[in-house]
Design a protein around this motif. Structure first.
Motif: not given
Length: 417
Positions: A50, A52, A77, A79, A81, A91-93, A174, A176
């Motif tokens: 997904e 980001l 970005g 996301q 899974t 799940t990792e970003r 990623y 943040d």
């Protein structure tokens, strides 16, 4: 890193038969192929990807080149899974960095030189392939593949395709801003506390010590843009063109005294590079500043520097990275701390190598590195600044010239020993 200029081997990834769209690069299929190739010993299956939000603004080369190419370029970005080795799904970003090939970056910079006009526009084409950007797509991937380090982001996958569509991809950690410190802090130099600077300098000393190459010893790659006495002399027309451009378009920053100082540095390249040639070299980041760094804290609350965007990495004397970092984070109210931080770094480096006992000789080495930084990297920055201003750059230029004032590298000194 591998020695030949074009030998940057990576683990194999499936070739792409066509230039895919951004949707394909951000798809479950492509992400899974990168992760599997990077960790072939693991059983990996990506379940879902997904989008980001991610800030691209700090990546100057990607932003500039994106407007000159039809290929997807930049940071995206994701996301992700996935399942691994039969464990429950997690799940990792992540960030997918799609890099332009170096010849496109070099072409973009040649276009900036033409937009600047004057002597720079005339001389730049002859040096476009040697200004340090022709192999950026290979070097960053090679660093991540062959030199993993706590100093780098976690890498989830790499893709290098030289044969078909020149696709170069990095799937990485990623960051943040709520979980790391000083992410893209180029406009907040005051946020770099003594704690941050000491942690960064100690960890840089560890990296530089681990990659130190003694003068005359084998180990330096045969890159056409590797800094050397011959390289710096051969590119003298470029250094002069970059300086003329800065003086013409930014006289408030490059007044007569500063122009004379760097003109004298160009004249003295044979002399000062004879000293640099006698000094140990190491693998430097060569773009080490708050646009490309942040800090994590471990469970004990200790800071860990993380540096990314290693595409300009090269070999130079160890204090080169430190000269750049301090030029970016020390404003006028902290110029007086520069010798203190250089000495702290020297002590850390000497403790790991036993090679830098002479504090005065080391300051001399840092001053000579500052000359190269001013002629090359700052000159290139000023070229881009002429076309599209960078708000952070004037204070960095002021800080660099304070470095030269403090260290006085153009004074005659005995060769480094």
């Amino acid at each position: 890193m591998p020695a030949p200029s074009r030998a940057f081997p990576l683990p194999p990834t499936p070739p792409l038969p066509f230039m895919p769209s951004l949707d394909y690069f951000c798809s479950r299929l492509f992400v899974e192929s990168l992760m599997r190739a990077h960790a072939p010993q693991r059983q990996l299956r990506v379940l879902r990807v997904e989008p980001l939000p991610v800030d691209n603004s700090a990546s100057i080369l990607a932003v500039l080149t994106a407007g000159q190419t039809a290929r997807p370029v930049g940071h995206f970005g994701l996301q992700v899974t996935f399942e691994a080795d039969g464990e429950p799904a997690r799940t990792e970003r992540m960030v997918l960095k799609l890099k332009p090939p170096g010849h496109e970056v070099a072409g973009m910079l040649a276009g900036l030189a033409q937009a600047c006009g004057g002597e720079l526009a005339r001389v730049y084409p002859g040096f476009a392939a040697r200004s340090g950007f022709q192999h950026t797509h290979h070097r960053e991937l090679a660093l991540y593949a062959h030199h993993p380090s706590p100093l780098m982001p976690r890498i989830w996958g790499l893709h290098q395709d030289d044969e078909t569509d020149e696709v170069y991809a990095i799937l990485m950690e990623y960051f943040d801003a709520e979980e790391v410190e000083l992410l893209n802090s180029v406009m907040q130099p005051e946020a770099w506390t003594d704690e941050h600077l000491r942690a960064a300098l100690a960890q840089l000393a560890e990296w530089h010590a681990a990659h130190l190459v003694e003068p005359g010893a084998p180990g330096l790659p045969a890159w056409p843009d590797l800094p050397s006495e011959a390289y710096m002399q051969q590119l003298t027309p470029l250094w002069q063109g970059l300086l003329d451009n800065a003086a013409q378009h930014h006289p408030g920053l490059y007044g007569p005294e500063r122009v004379a100082q760097l003109s004298e540095a160009i004249r003295q390249i044979p002399a000062y590079w004879a000293e640099l040639a006698a000094a140990p070299k190491t693998l430097i980041h060569n773009d080490l500043n708050p646009r490309n760094t942040c800090f994590r804290r471990n469970a004990a609350g200790e800071l860990q520097l993380c540096a990314y965007d290693w595409e300009l990495a090269t070999y130079h004397v160890p204090p080169y990275d430190v000269v750049e970092l301090l030029s970016f984070v020390l404003d006028a109210d902290r110029y007086h701390l520069r010798p203190h931080y250089l000495e702290y770094y020297r002590q850390q480096l000497h403790a790991r190598t036993g090679r830098f006992a002479d504090a005065e000789a080391f300051r001399r080495l840092a001053g000579l590195a500052a000359l190269d930084f001013g002629l090359h990297r700052i000159g290139m920055y000023m070229m881009a600044h002429t076309v599209g201003p960078y708000p952070f750059l004037p204070r960095v230029v002021d800080s660099l010239f304070d470095t030269l004032t403090q260290l006085q590298p153009l004074r005659p000194e005995p060769a480094y020993a």
